[in-house]
Design an enzyme around this catalytic site. Structure first.
Site, PDB file in Angstrom:
ATOM      1  N   TYR A 139       0.817  -1.213   0.000  1.00  0.00           N
ATOM      2  CA  TYR A 139       0.000   0.000   0.000  1.00  0.00           C
ATOM      3  C   TYR A 139       0.855   1.268   0.000  1.00  0.00           C
ATOM      4  CZ  TYR A 139      -3.558   3.383   1.209  1.00  0.00           C
ATOM      5  OH  TYR A 139      -4.371   4.484   1.198  1.00  0.00           O
ATOM      6  N   LYS A 145     -16.883  19.740  -7.561  1.00  0.00           N
ATOM      7  CA  LYS A 145     -18.262  19.407  -7.929  1.00  0.00           C
ATOM      8  C   LYS A 145     -19.185  19.573  -6.707  1.00  0.00           C
ATOM      9  CE  LYS A 145     -17.347  16.378 -11.826  1.00  0.00           C
ATOM     10  NZ  LYS A 145     -17.644  15.102 -12.492  1.00  0.00           N
ATOM     11  N   ASP A 192      -3.832 -17.601 -47.910  1.00  0.00           N
ATOM     12  CA  ASP A 192      -3.084 -16.346 -48.019  1.00  0.00           C
ATOM     13  C   ASP A 192      -1.628 -16.667 -47.626  1.00  0.00           C
ATOM     14  OD1 ASP A 192      -2.410 -13.508 -47.885  1.00  0.00           O
ATOM     15  OD2 ASP A 192      -2.526 -13.759 -45.702  1.00  0.00           O
TER      16      ASP A 192
END
Ligand code: GDG
Length: 726
Positions: A86, A378, A497
Site C-alpha cells: 500500500y 463538484k 493467403d
C-alpha cells in the site's frame, strides 16, 4: 442469479474496537454512496480491506461474520503488506508516476513482490465467493493485476475495471520496470474505464507501444476477447450535497462560522494532504495576490482545510512541513491582531461542516497539479443552491473537461492564479449565477448514480457483444469438425493467403521466404488428387511466383492481377493498365521522404507503401494522411486504396482477392471449401465464398470469417492434420 461483486482496496467502512467488540462506521465517500445501491442489493458483495492490520484469529472471524450481514467481505492485510503493497508500490511507485511526479517514484523489487502477493490474495478471496455468471467491478490502481489473475481462473466471467487516478502519457508510464505486467493485468478486463478521454488515449498508446497490441475505435483485441476502453467521468451524489446545504444544522453552522469571520470574503480550499494537489503553489499565489493587491488585505481570507493523509510517509511529512511554514510566513507577513489571511485546519470535518464551508465560500480555489477527477469542486457547485460563487479550477483536473464555466487556470502559472483570484472576487453576481446554473444542471444530470449505471450497462453490453460475436475460436471441437468435412469430401478447394497466414509476418518482407517445412507441407497437400490448393496473395509474382514455382499448386498474385494454374503459364487480368503509376508513385515517394523507415514496393500493376519499420504511431498517422490524399487523387481513376497490415496498397479497382476466388469457385466446384487469411484484403475472399465454406481469420481483429486462430502455428497444425487424413 447473476450478481455484481465490487472490489476495491478499502471496504466502505471503518472499524473501531470498543470494549467487548467492534464498531463499524460507514464511509460517506462518493464511491461508497454511488455503489451503496449496488452492493447492498440481493446477494451482491463488496470485497476489500477493512482497514485494520492486526487482530487475533477470533477477531478476524468475528469481523468476517459481522460484515457478511452487510454484504461485505474482508481481505485482511498484514502490517508488512500495508507497508510494501500500500504505502510502497501503490503510493510510492504508482501514485507519483500516474500523477506525473516521476522524480518521486521509488522502484523497489520488494514492493513489487508485495503488490503481486496482495493482488493474488484478493484474487484468492474473490474466487471463494465467485460464481461463473457474476459481474466483477474492480476499482483503482492498487489492483491493476487483479483482472488478469481473475481471468486466468474464469475465462468467460464479466470483468470491469475503473481507474480513479490519471493514466499518464506513455513516456512516463514506460519508466516502470513492471510496466508490461501491469498492462497485461488490466487487459484481463472486458471494460476498462477512465475519467477522461486523455487518460484513455494514454492507456491505449501504452498498450500499443509496450505490449505491441493495436486498437480500433477504443477496442483492443487480445487472445479471443475484445477489451473495450472508454471514458466515464465520475459524478457526485448531487442530491445529497444539495439537500445537506439546506439542512437546519448546516445553516446554523454557516451563521456561526460567518459571525466569527466578519464581512470578509472567503476563498475556500479543501484537499487531502498530497503533493498532487498543488497546495504550496496555491499558497504562493495567495502571497503574490496580497503583494500585488494590498487593497484586499483584511477584505479576503483563505479558508484552507487539509485532510491528514499518508502522513507517516516521508514525502508527505515534508509536504506538511512546507505547508506549515508557508502558512506561518504569509500569516506573519500580512496578518493583523484581528485578521489572518489564512485560516488553516489540518483535520477533517463532518459533512454538515463541510457543507457550511461550501455555502460560505465566495470562491473555491481548486488547483491540483494533477487530479484524476476532483470531486471537491463538484461538491462546491452542488452545495451552492440559490447562491452565487465562483470556481477557480486547475485545467489539470479531470473535472475541468466538464466544468468549462469555471475560471480555468494552469496551476504552475502563479501569475495566472493571481489574475483569476482578482477576476473571481470582482465578478458581478449575475455572471456568477449564470455560470453556476450551467454547471449545476450538468452535475445534476451526470451524477454518481448515472455514472454507476452507465459503467455497468456498458460492461453488460460489451460482454453480450463478445458472447454473440459470430467469429468463434477454432477450438478442438471446431478443428475436428473441419477435419471431418475435409475427410468426407470428394473435391476440395483450399485458399491460402501467404504473409501472416502461411509465413509469419516479419518486419522485413524478404525474410518471409518459405521454410523447407512449409514447402513440404504445401507439396503434400497439393499432391492429394482431391485437392485444388490456391495460394492467394497481394505479393508480386516476382517473389511468391519464384518461391513456389516448383510446387503443384495454383497461384493468385497481386490480389488477382496475375493468375497461374499448376503447370500452366501466368495470365494477366484483362483491361489492366499501369499508366496510373506515374501519377501515384511520386506521391508515395513524398511520404517516404517524410517518413523514415517507410519504402515503396512496385509491383507490375500495383504500388505499395510499407510502414512496418516506421516508429509506432507515426506510421498510422501517415497512413491516415496518405489514404485521404490518395482517395482524393484517385477519384476518377478506377483505382482502389487498401489499408492492409502495415501497408497502404493502390491497385486497379476491378481486381481483388474476392473476384479471383469466385473464378476458382466456378471453375473448380468443390464439396469442401476453405480459406485462411490474416489481412483486411482476405475479407474479400471470405465474403466471396459460400456460407458453408470454412473461413478462418488468423489473428483477433474484427472479421467476416466464421472462425479465428491466434497465429500461423495453428494454420500449420490444421494443414498438417489435413495431410494425415485423405
Ligand atoms: C481520488 C482521485 C478522484 C475532504 N475533506 C473532507 C472530506 N473530503 C472529501 C471530499 C471529497 C473527497 O474527500 C476527496 O475527493 P477528491 O476527488 O477531491 O480527491 P481524492 O481523495 O484524491 O480521490 C480523484 C476521486 O478519487 C474519485 O474518482 O476524483 O481525482 O485522486 O468527496 O468531500 N469529507 C469529509 N470531511 C472532510 O474534512 N466528510
Amino acid at each position: 442469479m447473476s450478481r455484481t461483486i465490487i472490489i476495491s482496496n478499502r471496504l466502505p467502512i471503518k472499524i473501531e474496537s470498543e470494549e467487548g467488540g467492534f464498531v463499524y462506521k460507514k464511509s460517506a465517500g462518493g464511491l461508497a454512496t454511488g455503489l451503496g445501491s449496488v452492493y447492498k442489493e440481493g446477494d451482491n458483495l463488496w470485497i476489500g480491506w477493512p482497514g485494520i492490520s492486526s487482530g487475533s484469529k477470533e477477531d478476524y472471524q468475528k469481523i468476517t461474520a459481522d460484515l457478511s450481514k452487510e454484504n461485505l467481505v474482508p481481505v485482511f492485510l498484514t502490517e508488512e503488506e500495508i507497508q510494501d503493497f500500500y504505502e510502497g508500490f501503490s503510493n510510492a511507485t504508482l501514485w507519483p508516476i500516474f500523477h506525473y511526479f516521476a522524480r518521486y517514484a521509488v522502484f523497489e523489487e520488494t514492493f513489487w513482490e508485495s503488490y503481486k502477493g496482495v493482488n493474488q490474495k484478493f484474487c484468492d478471496v474473490i474466487i471463494q465467493h465467485l460464481r461463473p455468471d457474476d459481474t466483477v467491478w474492480v476499482h483503482d490502481y492498487q489492483l491493476l493485476l487483479l483482472p488478469g489473475m481473475l481471468r486466468a481462473h474464469f475465462k468467460d466471467i464479466s470483468i470491469g475495471f475503473f481507474q480513479h487516478i490519471p493514466f499518464p502519457s506513455y513516456e512516463i508510464f514506460r519508466s516502470i520496470p513492471w510496466r508490461r505486467e501491469l498492462l497485461m493485468g488490466m487487459l484481463g478486463s472486458d471494460l476498462i474505464g477512465f475519467h477522461t478521454y486523455d487518460d484513455m488515449r494514454h492507456f491505449l498508446s501504452s498498450v500499443n507501444r509496450l505490449a505491441g497490441i493495436g486498437y480500433e475505435h477504443g477496442q483492443i483485441s487480445i487472445e479471443n476477447r475484445r477489451v473495450t476502453v472508454d471514458a466515464f467521468p465520475m459524478g457526485i451524489d448531487y442530491e445529497k450535497y444539495a439537500t445537506t446545504a439546506t439542512l437546519a444544522d448546516t445553516l446554523a453552522r454557516e451563521v456561526r462560522y460567518r459571525k466569527s469571520m466578519g464581512e470578509e470574503k472567503i476563498i475556500l480550499s479543501i484537499d487531502r494532504l498530497d503533493y498532487s494537489k498543488g497546495i504550496p503553489q496555491r499558497l504562493r499565489a495567495l502571497e503574490l495576490f496580497f503583494e500585488e493587491n494590498p487593497e484586499y488585505l483584511r477584505k479576503v481570507s483563505l479558508f484552507m482545510i487539509v485532510v491528514p493523509s499518508r502522513d507517516n510517509v516521508e514525502r508527505y511529512r515534508l509536504l506538511k512541513v512546507e505547508i506549515d511554514e508557508l502558512v506561518g510566513r504569509i500569516n506573519g507577513k500580512f496578518g493583523r491582531v484581528n485578521w489572518s489571511p489564512i485560516h488553516y485546519f489540518y483535520r477533517s470535518f463532518p459533512l454538515e461542516a463541510l457543507s457550511a464551508f461550501y455555502r460560505m465560500a465566495d470562491v473555491a480555489l481548486v488547483t491540483p497539479l494533477r487530479d484524476g477527477m476532483n470531486l471537491v469542486c463538484k461538491e462546491y457547485i452542488a452545495s451552492k443552491i440559490d447562491q452565487q460563487g465562483v470556481l477557480i479550477l486547475s485545467e489539470m483536473a479531470g473535472s475541468a473537461k466538464e466544468l468549462s464555466d469555471a475560471i480555468l487556470i494552469n496551476p504552475f502559472d502563479i501569475k495566472q492564479i493571481v489574475d483569476a483570484l482578482k477576476q473571481a472576487l470582482e465578478m458581478p453576481k449575475e455572471e456568477q449565477k449564470k455560470h453556476m446554473a450551467i454547471m449545476q444542471s450538468s452535475l445534476k444530470r451526470y451524477n454518481i448514480h448515472h455514472w454507476v449505471s452507465l459503467f455497468l450497462d456498458r460492461l453488460a453490453e460489451s460482454k453480450a457483444q463478445q458472447r454473440h460475436s459470430i467469429t468463434q475460436k477454432l477450438n478442438q471441437k471446431a478443428h475436428q469438425e473441419v477435419i471431418k468435412s475435409y475427410q468426407d469430401a470428394q473435391k476440395r478447394l483450399i485458399f491460402l493467403d501467404y504473409d501472416g497466414t502461411l509465413a509469419p509476418f516479419t518486419k522485413d518482407p524478404d525474410q518471409a521466404k518459405p521454410t523447407p517445412e512449409l514447402i513440404s507441407l504445401l507439396t503434400q497437400l497439393s499432391n492429394d488428387p482431391k485437392n485444388q490448393v490456391v495460394v492467394i496473395s497481394g505479393r508480386g509474382r516476382d517473389s511468391l511466383g519464384l518461391w513456389l514455382k516448383d510446387l503443384p499448386l495454383d497461384l493468385i498474385c497481386e490480389h488477382g492481377i496475375w493468375r497461374k494454374e499448376k503447370n500452366e503459364d501466368w495470365h494477366k487480368a484483362e483491361n489492366i493498365s499501369d499508366e496510373w503509376k506515374q501519377t501515384i508513385k511520386p506521391v508515395l515517394e513524398l511520404y517516404v521522404s517524410r517518413t523514415p523507415g517507410s519504402f515503396v514496393e512496385e509491383k507490375n500493376y500495383s504500388l505499395v507503401w510499407h510502414y512496418r519499420k516506421v516508429e509506432t504511431g507515426l506510421g498510422e498517422l501517415r497512413t491516415r494522411e496518405l489514404s485521404s490524399h490518395l482517395k482524393y487523387l484517385t477519384n476518377n481513376m478506377q483505382l482502389q486504396v487498401l489499408e492492409g497490415n502495415m501497408v497502404v496498397e493502390i491497385k486497379p479497382a476491378i481486381v481483388n482477392k474476392g473476384v479471383a476466388a469466385k473464378m476458382w469457385l466456378e471453375k473448380y466446384p468443390a464439396d469442401f471449401v476453405i480459406a485462411l487469411g490474416d489481412d483486411r484484403t482476405d475479407e474479400d475472399t471470405f465474403k466471396a465464398l459460400p456460407e458453408d465454406a470454412f473461413t478462418i481469420k488468423v489473428g483477433f481483429e474484427a472479421t467476416e470469417a466464421r472462425f479465428f486462430v491466434p497465429s500461423t502455428v495453428e494454420v500449420h497444425a490444421l494443414l498438417a492434420d489435413f495431410t494425415e487424413v485423405s
